[in-house]
Design an enzyme around this catalytic site. Structure first.
Site, mmCIF file in Angstrom:
data_model
loop_
_atom_site.group_PDB
_atom_site.id
_atom_site.type_symbol
_atom_site.label_atom_id
_atom_site.label_comp_id
_atom_site.label_asym_id
_atom_site.label_seq_id
_atom_site.Cartn_x
_atom_site.Cartn_y
_atom_site.Cartn_z
ATOM 1 N N GLY A 81 6.058 62.959 104.998
ATOM 2 C CA GLY A 81 4.738 63.502 105.329
ATOM 3 C C GLY A 81 3.744 62.376 105.546
ATOM 4 O O GLY A 81 2.934 62.072 104.661
ATOM 5 N N GLU A 109 14.297 47.785 107.028
ATOM 6 C CA GLU A 109 15.561 48.056 107.700
ATOM 7 C C GLU A 109 16.257 46.876 108.374
ATOM 8 O O GLU A 109 17.248 47.045 108.974
ATOM 9 C CB GLU A 109 15.454 49.257 108.629
ATOM 10 C CG GLU A 109 14.378 49.184 109.652
ATOM 11 C CD GLU A 109 14.713 48.402 110.889
ATOM 12 O OE1 GLU A 109 15.827 47.862 110.972
ATOM 13 O OE2 GLU A 109 13.843 48.309 111.741
#
Lengths: 296, 384
Positions: free
Chosen positions: B129, B246
């Site tokens: 969110g 990442e």
């Protein structure tokens, strides 16, 4: 997997960059443009002494015992500096043509139907008989067009020549990106550096994306020496060099259109290099055919 | 510079291949794209298999329950699973790649013990969110408010572009806790249970006709203060830790898949006689160069992450920019090969072409990525 420069490779790159900054900086570049068609033989011998041509020869033969990655890094620096002369042809002749390795002999070749620096070369590889001078678009690369018969008889280009040309294109592309950024940071309009405007910012960012993608392709081809990797490197590096110079010119505005600015020299050299070894050799057709082959 | 793998890396690859060959035939049939509960069950089932075989959280730190694999091992894992046709990360995406790593890096021991194992074991699904209708590229301007009421926050507002919201157990939520502070300094990171009263999920239909996203409406949702990760008003920094986690491997599987598709495209063009169309053939050759180079760039970025032991930083922006445009070009070329077949939604390439349109928008539009590259790598001044 360690697909990064080793410490020795970093040192080699820094060494070549320092040598070229000292011996072929902006003033020398300007002077060379003022003496079209004349190759600086003293500089050529210095390049020979520094090992640029003998880089891949075994140490027993007076070379540096380097591989393609080392050669690619050195030629990337040559491209950055816009170093003139038949560098790739002379490098490939080292060990085969007397004096090429040491820089005593200037060697050129017939490549892509053209001969660079014919009048200044001591040795020409390939058939340059009947070659006709061209009023070269690049003030730092005198050109002859090979006679029609010779053009047809040109042997298949050396893949290493294609790869080292791609390395030069990569260096030129990286340099035009830096020049564009440097100008965008200092040139002010509307009360701020033009690099604060997104339209200019994005041109610079797009240049960097092309450079970094081409860099991965060129370095990988240097590691594998694979035909398809070299074709990939060539396509990406040509694009990065030509479009990088175009965008650099655009960022420079009116100044970019002047003879005084060095930007046009990068664009013109990039154009000349795209024709080396023939425009479409090791190009998209090669890569298209690969897609139909069995292996991934 | 080298591209060869070490004996340890090759052994890792061989073991993984053998395991994939053994387990993939035992997988249940793939669920239909519109059946979200079935997709959840399928994705969690795959995650459980990875966990049982010791491949769960491969790139997570060991002290967070992960395997502490090197970036290169992670690259091999993503490459091999894609080549073998293994399931995608799917519903586990946010848990494994965003919320989990955030909790691992910034959570208390209790928070790590509560939330990380269920992600690794394939028991709980997370959604994200972050974006709001009025906070997209300018994420830090988000306005979903949270007030303190004793030991709970009361949250009201709305979120958008939330994948897997219908089937998520938890939402990593960014809320504004100090409206008077500069926008980056009044944000807090909360773990919100999706079954809390006041949470309403409304599916959002994309131009591809599917419900890949949802809007999430929050009406005085009560979230325990204990669910806050990091300090109050420090949520922006906490989130950025996640976003840089990442290490350049985000699109490995997709690049492998694109290279396979490109071969299928060439074969289709050949079979239909379109191979004699020189411009089309050259476009395919050009794309081959593009995706080969993207693979090399991935290897470069992964090696860099391995060398620095850290994160690739904005190098990921360079990759994302090049890849997202290349992917669109690939599917536009697929449409050229298909001809009138490109108007037929029953052809899988047509749906993929439609979804490729999101690539230059999602996770930072290309325009924002160019700003990031220009300002953070090239050092150009901020300003518009």
């Amino acid at each position: 997997m360690r697909f990064q420069l080793t410490d020795e490779q970093e040192a080699l790159r820094a060494g070549v960059r320092a040598l070229l900054a000292r011996r072929f900086g902006p003033d020398a570049l300007r002077a060379a443009v003022g003496r079209p068609g004349v190759l600086d033989r003293a500089l050529w011998r210095e390049l020979g002494a520094a090992g640029l041509f003998a880089l891949r020869l075994p140490e027993a033969e007076g070379g540096a015992g380097g591989g393609l990655p080392e050669a690619v890094l050195a030629f990337e620096e040559a491209g950055r500096a816009l170093l003139p002369g038949p560098l790739v042809a002379t490098h490939l002749a080292a060990g085969e043509v007397a004096g090429a390795a040491s820089g005593e002999t200037v060697v050129t070749d017939v490549s892509g139907g053209l001969v660079e620096w014919l009048a200044q070369a001591d040795v020409v590889r390939g058939d340059a008989s009947g070659a006709v001078p061209v009023r070269s678009v690049d003030p730092l690369t005198p050109l002859h067009r090979a006679a029609k018969a010779a053009r047809g008889a040109t042997p298949a280009p050396d893949p290493v020549a294609v790869l080292l040309t791609a390395a030069e294109q990569l260096g030129g592309a990286a340099r035009t990106c830096e020049l564009a950024v440097a100008y965008a940071r200092t040139r002010e309009q509307f009360g701020r550096p033009i690099g604060a405007f997104q339209a200019v910012k994005h041109l610079c960012a797009q240049s960097l994306v092309r450079v970094e993608t081409a860099r991965a392709a060129v370095y990988a081809a240097a590691v594998t020496a694979d035909r398809l990797d070299i074709a990939t490197a060539r396509l990406l590096a040509d694009e990065a060099a030509v479009r990088g110079a175009r965008d650099c010119l655009q960022v420079h505005g009116g100044m970019g259109f002047t003879w005084e600015s060095e930007v046009h020299l990068f664009l013109k050299r990039a154009w000349v290099r795209t024709h080396r070894a023939g425009l479409n050799t090791y190009g998209d057709d090669t890569l298209a055919e690969d897609l139909l082959s069995g292996t991934a | 510079m080298e591209l060869a793998h070490s004996p340890e890396e090759e052994e890792f690859r061989a073991r993984l291949r053998a395991w994939l060959a053994e387990v993939l035939p035992t997988l249940p049939p793939k669920p239909s794209p519109g059946d979200w509960p079935a997709r959840r069950a399928y994705d969690l089932g795959w995650q459980r298999m990875l966990y049982d075989a010791g491949y769960a959280g491969l790139h997570w730190p060991v002290d967070a329950g992960g395997r502490g694999a090197t970036p290169t091992q992670h690259l091999i894992f993503l490459e091999e699973t894609e080549k073998a046709g293994a399931p995608y990360v799917g519903a586990n995406f946010v848990g494994l790649l965003h919320a989990g790593p955030t909790i691992a890096a910034e959570g208390t021991p209790g928070q790590r013990a509560r939330w990380l194992p269920p992600v690794l074991r394939g028991e709980e699904v997370w959604c994200q969110g972050f974006s709001e209708p009025d906070a997209g590229s300018d994420l830090a301007s988000l306005r979903t408010r949270a007030w303190r009421d004793g030991d709970t926050y009361v949250v009201s507002g709305s979120k958008i572009w939330t994948s897997h919201a219908e089937v998520a157990d938890w939402c990593e939520l960014l809320v504004r806790t100090d409206p008077s502070a500069p926008k980056h300094r009044g944000i807090t990171w909360l773990a919100m249970p999706m079954d809390a009263p006041g949470v309403t999920v409304r599916p959002l239909r994309t131009l591809a006709g599917s419900n890949e996203f949802a809007e999430v409406f929050l009406d005085e949702v009560r979230v325990p203060v204990a669910n806050r990760v990091g300090a109050e008003n420090d949520g922006w920094r906490v989130t950025m830790v996640t976003l840089s986690f990442e290490r350049g491997t985000a699109f490995v599987g997709e690049v492998v898949a694109c290279r396979r598709l490109l071969r299928e495209l060439a074969r289709a063009a050949y079979d239909s006689g379109r191979w004699d169309d020189a411009p089309l053939r050259r476009r395919l050759g050009r794309l081959n160069a593009e995706f080969r180079a993207l693979w090399r760039l991935t290897q470069w970025n992964v090696s860099e992450a391995e060398r620095t032991g850290g994160v690739p930083g904005v190098g990921g922006s360079v990759f994302k920019l090049r890849y997202s445009h290349a992917r669109q070009e690939l599917f536009d070329t697929a449409a050229e090969v298909l001809g009138t077949g490109s108007l037929d939604l029953d052809h899988p390439w047509v749906l993929d072409r439609l979804s490729s349109l999101s690539y230059t928008i999602a996770a930072g539009t290309s325009q924002i990525q160019w700003n990031i590259v220009a300002e953070r790598i090239l050092g150009l001044p901020k300003g518009r």
